[in-house]
Design a protein around this motif. Structure first.
Motif, PDB file in Angstrom:
ATOM      1  N   PRO A 114      51.543 -28.398  -0.378  1.00 14.07           N
ATOM      2  CA  PRO A 114      51.538 -27.903   0.997  1.00 14.07           C
ATOM      3  C   PRO A 114      51.663 -29.034   2.015  1.00 14.07           C
ATOM      4  O   PRO A 114      51.173 -30.139   1.795  1.00 14.07           O
ATOM      5  CB  PRO A 114      50.169 -27.218   1.114  1.00 14.07           C
ATOM      6  N   ARG A 115      52.330 -28.734   3.107  1.00 13.84           N
ATOM      7  CA  ARG A 115      52.469 -29.672   4.218  1.00 13.84           C
ATOM      8  C   ARG A 115      51.702 -29.140   5.423  1.00 13.84           C
ATOM      9  O   ARG A 115      51.429 -27.956   5.524  1.00 13.84           O
ATOM     10  CB  ARG A 115      53.941 -29.859   4.583  1.00 13.84           C
ATOM     11  N   ARG A 116      51.384 -30.053   6.336  1.00 16.68           N
ATOM     12  CA  ARG A 116      50.741 -29.608   7.575  1.00 16.68           C
ATOM     13  C   ARG A 116      51.624 -28.564   8.257  1.00 16.68           C
ATOM     14  O   ARG A 116      52.817 -28.749   8.414  1.00 16.68           O
ATOM     15  CB  ARG A 116      50.550 -30.784   8.535  1.00 16.68           C
ATOM     16  N   GLY A 117      50.999 -27.485   8.661  1.00 19.93           N
ATOM     17  CA  GLY A 117      51.720 -26.424   9.343  1.00 19.93           C
ATOM     18  C   GLY A 117      52.095 -25.261   8.458  1.00 19.93           C
ATOM     19  O   GLY A 117      52.398 -24.175   8.965  1.00 19.93           O
ATOM     20  N   ASP A 118      52.066 -25.427   7.135  1.00 16.72           N
ATOM     21  CA  ASP A 118      52.384 -24.315   6.241  1.00 16.72           C
ATOM     22  C   ASP A 118      51.344 -23.205   6.380  1.00 16.72           C
ATOM     23  O   ASP A 118      50.143 -23.474   6.510  1.00 16.72           O
ATOM     24  CB  ASP A 118      52.408 -24.774   4.784  1.00 16.72           C
ATOM     25  N   VAL A 119      51.801 -21.965   6.330  1.00 19.30           N
ATOM     26  CA  VAL A 119      50.902 -20.816   6.278  1.00 19.30           C
ATOM     27  C   VAL A 119      50.761 -20.429   4.806  1.00 19.30           C
ATOM     28  O   VAL A 119      51.755 -20.079   4.155  1.00 19.30           O
ATOM     29  CB  VAL A 119      51.443 -19.633   7.097  1.00 19.30           C
ATOM     30  N   VAL A 120      49.541 -20.530   4.276  1.00 16.39           N
ATOM     31  CA  VAL A 120      49.342 -20.374   2.839  1.00 16.39           C
ATOM     32  C   VAL A 120      48.370 -19.243   2.535  1.00 16.39           C
ATOM     33  O   VAL A 120      47.448 -18.959   3.305  1.00 16.39           O
ATOM     34  CB  VAL A 120      48.817 -21.682   2.197  1.00 16.39           C
ATOM     35  N   VAL A 121      48.596 -18.602   1.401  1.00 16.15           N
ATOM     36  CA  VAL A 121      47.673 -17.630   0.842  1.00 16.15           C
ATOM     37  C   VAL A 121      46.930 -18.318  -0.302  1.00 16.15           C
ATOM     38  O   VAL A 121      47.528 -19.059  -1.088  1.00 16.15           O
ATOM     39  CB  VAL A 121      48.418 -16.379   0.339  1.00 16.15           C
ATOM     40  N   PHE A 122      45.633 -18.070  -0.387  1.00 17.22           N
ATOM     41  CA  PHE A 122      44.806 -18.733  -1.397  1.00 17.22           C
ATOM     42  C   PHE A 122      43.636 -17.835  -1.773  1.00 17.22           C
ATOM     43  O   PHE A 122      43.269 -16.922  -1.033  1.00 17.22           O
ATOM     44  CB  PHE A 122      44.286 -20.077  -0.873  1.00 17.22           C
ATOM     45  N   ILE A 157      44.411 -15.918   4.060  1.00 19.91           N
ATOM     46  CA  ILE A 157      45.599 -16.578   4.593  1.00 19.91           C
ATOM     47  C   ILE A 157      45.209 -17.402   5.811  1.00 19.91           C
ATOM     48  O   ILE A 157      44.512 -16.925   6.704  1.00 19.91           O
ATOM     49  CB  ILE A 157      46.708 -15.557   4.932  1.00 19.91           C
ATOM     50  N   LYS A 158      45.630 -18.663   5.835  1.00 17.30           N
ATOM     51  CA  LYS A 158      45.360 -19.577   6.954  1.00 17.30           C
ATOM     52  C   LYS A 158      46.516 -20.573   7.048  1.00 17.30           C
ATOM     53  O   LYS A 158      47.424 -20.591   6.231  1.00 17.30           O
ATOM     54  CB  LYS A 158      44.046 -20.341   6.739  1.00 17.30           C
ATOM     55  N   ARG A 159      46.425 -21.445   8.042  1.00 20.93           N
ATOM     56  CA  ARG A 159      47.431 -22.490   8.238  1.00 20.93           C
ATOM     57  C   ARG A 159      46.859 -23.836   7.801  1.00 20.93           C
ATOM     58  O   ARG A 159      45.706 -24.158   8.107  1.00 20.93           O
ATOM     59  CB  ARG A 159      47.861 -22.562   9.707  1.00 20.93           C
ATOM     60  N   VAL A 160      47.666 -24.612   7.084  1.00 20.07           N
ATOM     61  CA  VAL A 160      47.245 -25.938   6.639  1.00 20.07           C
ATOM     62  C   VAL A 160      47.219 -26.877   7.844  1.00 20.07           C
ATOM     63  O   VAL A 160      48.232 -27.067   8.529  1.00 20.07           O
ATOM     64  CB  VAL A 160      48.191 -26.489   5.554  1.00 20.07           C
ATOM     65  N   ILE A 161      46.061 -27.469   8.083  1.00 20.12           N
ATOM     66  CA  ILE A 161      45.883 -28.412   9.184  1.00 20.12           C
ATOM     67  C   ILE A 161      45.800 -29.847   8.667  1.00 20.12           C
ATOM     68  O   ILE A 161      46.377 -30.759   9.259  1.00 20.12           O
ATOM     69  CB  ILE A 161      44.611 -28.086   9.990  1.00 20.12           C
ATOM     70  N   GLY A 162      45.088 -30.041   7.581  1.00 16.43           N
ATOM     71  CA  GLY A 162      44.907 -31.388   7.034  1.00 16.43           C
ATOM     72  C   GLY A 162      45.225 -31.432   5.556  1.00 16.43           C
ATOM     73  O   GLY A 162      44.843 -30.540   4.801  1.00 16.43           O
ATOM     74  N   ILE A 217      56.225 -28.576  12.820  1.00 12.52           N
ATOM     75  CA  ILE A 217      56.002 -27.142  12.990  1.00 12.52           C
ATOM     76  C   ILE A 217      55.442 -26.867  14.376  1.00 12.52           C
ATOM     77  O   ILE A 217      54.392 -27.389  14.754  1.00 12.52           O
ATOM     78  CB  ILE A 217      55.025 -26.599  11.921  1.00 12.52           C
ATOM     79  N   ASN A 218      56.154 -26.048  15.141  1.00 20.42           N
ATOM     80  CA  ASN A 218      55.685 -25.589  16.443  1.00 20.42           C
ATOM     81  C   ASN A 218      55.336 -24.105  16.320  1.00 20.42           C
ATOM     82  O   ASN A 218      56.201 -23.286  16.008  1.00 20.42           O
ATOM     83  CB  ASN A 218      56.767 -25.786  17.511  1.00 20.42           C
ATOM     84  N   HIS A 219      54.092 -23.770  16.565  1.00 19.60           N
ATOM     85  CA  HIS A 219      53.649 -22.397  16.391  1.00 19.60           C
ATOM     86  C   HIS A 219      52.679 -22.040  17.497  1.00 19.60           C
ATOM     87  O   HIS A 219      52.153 -22.910  18.198  1.00 19.60           O
ATOM     88  CB  HIS A 219      52.990 -22.217  15.017  1.00 19.60           C
ATOM     89  N   THR A 220      52.429 -20.750  17.650  1.00 24.34           N
ATOM     90  CA  THR A 220      51.580 -20.253  18.720  1.00 24.34           C
ATOM     91  C   THR A 220      50.161 -20.019  18.211  1.00 24.34           C
ATOM     92  O   THR A 220      49.968 -19.443  17.134  1.00 24.34           O
ATOM     93  CB  THR A 220      52.133 -18.944  19.290  1.00 24.34           C
ATOM     94  N   MET A 298      59.103  -6.818  12.372  1.00 25.65           N
ATOM     95  CA  MET A 298      59.695  -6.670  11.042  1.00 25.65           C
ATOM     96  C   MET A 298      60.930  -7.557  10.904  1.00 25.65           C
ATOM     97  O   MET A 298      61.785  -7.597  11.772  1.00 25.65           O
ATOM     98  CB  MET A 298      60.035  -5.199  10.787  1.00 25.65           C
ATOM     99  N   GLY A 299      60.962  -8.321   9.819  1.00 26.43           N
ATOM    100  CA  GLY A 299      62.037  -9.277   9.608  1.00 26.43           C
ATOM    101  C   GLY A 299      61.732 -10.665  10.143  1.00 26.43           C
ATOM    102  O   GLY A 299      62.592 -11.549  10.098  1.00 26.43           O
ATOM    103  N   LYS A 300      60.511 -10.870  10.648  1.00 28.01           N
ATOM    104  CA  LYS A 300      60.128 -12.155  11.238  1.00 28.01           C
ATOM    105  C   LYS A 300      59.911 -13.199  10.149  1.00 28.01           C
ATOM    106  O   LYS A 300      59.240 -12.958   9.151  1.00 28.01           O
ATOM    107  CB  LYS A 300      58.855 -11.986  12.051  1.00 28.01           C
ATOM    108  N   VAL A 301      60.505 -14.378  10.355  1.00 32.85           N
ATOM    109  CA  VAL A 301      60.246 -15.524   9.476  1.00 32.85           C
ATOM    110  C   VAL A 301      58.982 -16.213   9.952  1.00 32.85           C
ATOM    111  O   VAL A 301      58.814 -16.474  11.153  1.00 32.85           O
ATOM    112  CB  VAL A 301      61.435 -16.506   9.485  1.00 32.85           C
ATOM    113  N   ILE A 302      58.059 -16.506   9.030  1.00 26.86           N
ATOM    114  CA  ILE A 302      56.769 -17.062   9.388  1.00 26.86           C
ATOM    115  C   ILE A 302      56.861 -18.583   9.497  1.00 26.86           C
ATOM    116  O   ILE A 302      57.294 -19.258   8.561  1.00 26.86           O
ATOM    117  CB  ILE A 302      55.707 -16.680   8.336  1.00 26.86           C
ATOM    118  N   HIS A 303      56.448 -19.097  10.658  1.00 23.81           N
ATOM    119  CA  HIS A 303      56.411 -20.555  10.882  1.00 23.81           C
ATOM    120  C   HIS A 303      54.974 -20.977  11.159  1.00 23.81           C
ATOM    121  O   HIS A 303      54.184 -20.230  11.701  1.00 23.81           O
ATOM    122  CB  HIS A 303      57.298 -20.936  12.075  1.00 23.81           C
TER     123      HIS A 303
END
Length: 303
Positions: A114-122, A157-162, A217-220, A298-303
């Motif tokens: 995983p890289r910083r900014g990835d949205v991961v399921v665990f 599901i969360k976003r990788v920060i570190g 990664i630029n995300h809201t 629907m159809g949104k790519v997750i960033h």
């Protein structure tokens, strides 16, 4: 993200049907055919064999696709708003971080980290608690009053920060990685449907949206300091430096997310995959037929 252990169930059914079919082919089918020929009747398969023969190939294909290609998940909470909303159905790339054995989750093949900014399921690792012997254990009890409480078998599901080796600090709503403040651009107040509980909470407490620049990664994200202010990192549970084989993860709804700030780093062996696509956005029948589906998501790519 709560979920039953469907992988174990699917693996068990696949093995069961495969064993029934193979045992019949090796030991029973010849005798059955001989009896049918002697009686001048058609060969009739017992219903368990018929089911196993018919369903085994189908279930095997589903198991392979779900375990090694992509797996669907449903978002049950608002901790990743505004990136992911309650009722979003997403696909998770199971190959992004290596192939893993179904149900057992041990890695069979390396394929990146995983890289910083990835949205991961665990798989939720549990809260870090001290047991009666002074050892740190993982518990399902957030208060740590029962360190031996079983950890629920849930997918989150969360976003990788570190990533391992990073130095992570949080000061209120500010995030620092390796001594540098992560830049944010204010977008304005959160706007949503005041009749939806998730939107109502953010609007009531004056949540504001920001574009967070996390590496490439630029995300809201949503910041709602009037609602809650999570504990800072480092703290008694989370050291500043991310250990080897671990990741610091947070929700994009930063003030309403139970994440690494509360239960520590997410072990690498708990990874399920990388979220990459919203294929369905189901909102239910609370607002009539027109509000059942959110076509804009629907159809949104997750960033």
């Amino acid at each position: 993200m709560a979920a039953i252990d469907f992988s174990a169930f699917l693996l068990g059914v696949t093995v069961l049907f495969g064993v029934i079919w193979l045992f019949d082919r090796l030991f029973l089918v010849k005798a059955r055919r001989a009896r049918a020929e002697a009686e001048g009747a058609e060969v009739a398969e017992p219903w368990p064999v018929d089911w196993a023969r018919s369903l085994f190939p189908v279930i095997l294909v589903v198991l392979i696709l779900r375990s090694f290609v992509a797996e669907p998940f449903r978002i049950p909470s608002g901790s990743m708003m505004p990136t992911l909303d309650v009722g979003d159905f997403i696909l998770v790339n199971k190959f992004s971080y290596g192939l893993r054995m179904p149900a057992f989750n041990n890695k069979l093949l390396e394929n990146g980290e995983p890289r910083r900014g990835d949205v991961v399921v665990f798989r939720f690792p549990g809260y870090r608690c001290a047991d009666g012997n002074g050892n740190i254990v993982r518990s399902g009890d957030q208060t740590c009053q029962d360190p031996n409480a079983p950890v629920p078998g849930e997918n989150w599901i969360k976003r990788v920060i570190g990533v391992p080796g990073d130095r992570i600090e949080t000061r209120g709503s500010e995030l620092f990685i390796n001594g540098e403040r992560v830049a944010m651009d204010e977008l304005g107040p959160y706007k949503g449907d005041p009749e939806r509980p998730e939107d109502q909470l953010l609007m009531t407490y004056g949540s504001k949206l920001y574009t967070e620049h996390l590496g490439s990664i630029n995300h809201t994200i949503a910041l709602t300091p009037a609602y809650n202010m999570p504990q800072d990192i480092p703290n008694a549970v989370v050291p500043s430096e991310v250990p080897k084989g671990c990741y610091i993860v947070m929700g994009d709804n930063r003030m309403n997310s139970t994440d690494s700030r509360w239960w520590g780093c997410m072990p690498e062996e708990n990874l399920v995959g990388k979220a990459f696509f919203v294929w369905l956005a189901w909102r239910g029948f609370d607002h009539g037929i027109s509000g059942v589906l959110d076509l804009s998501r629907m159809g949104k790519v997750i960033h």
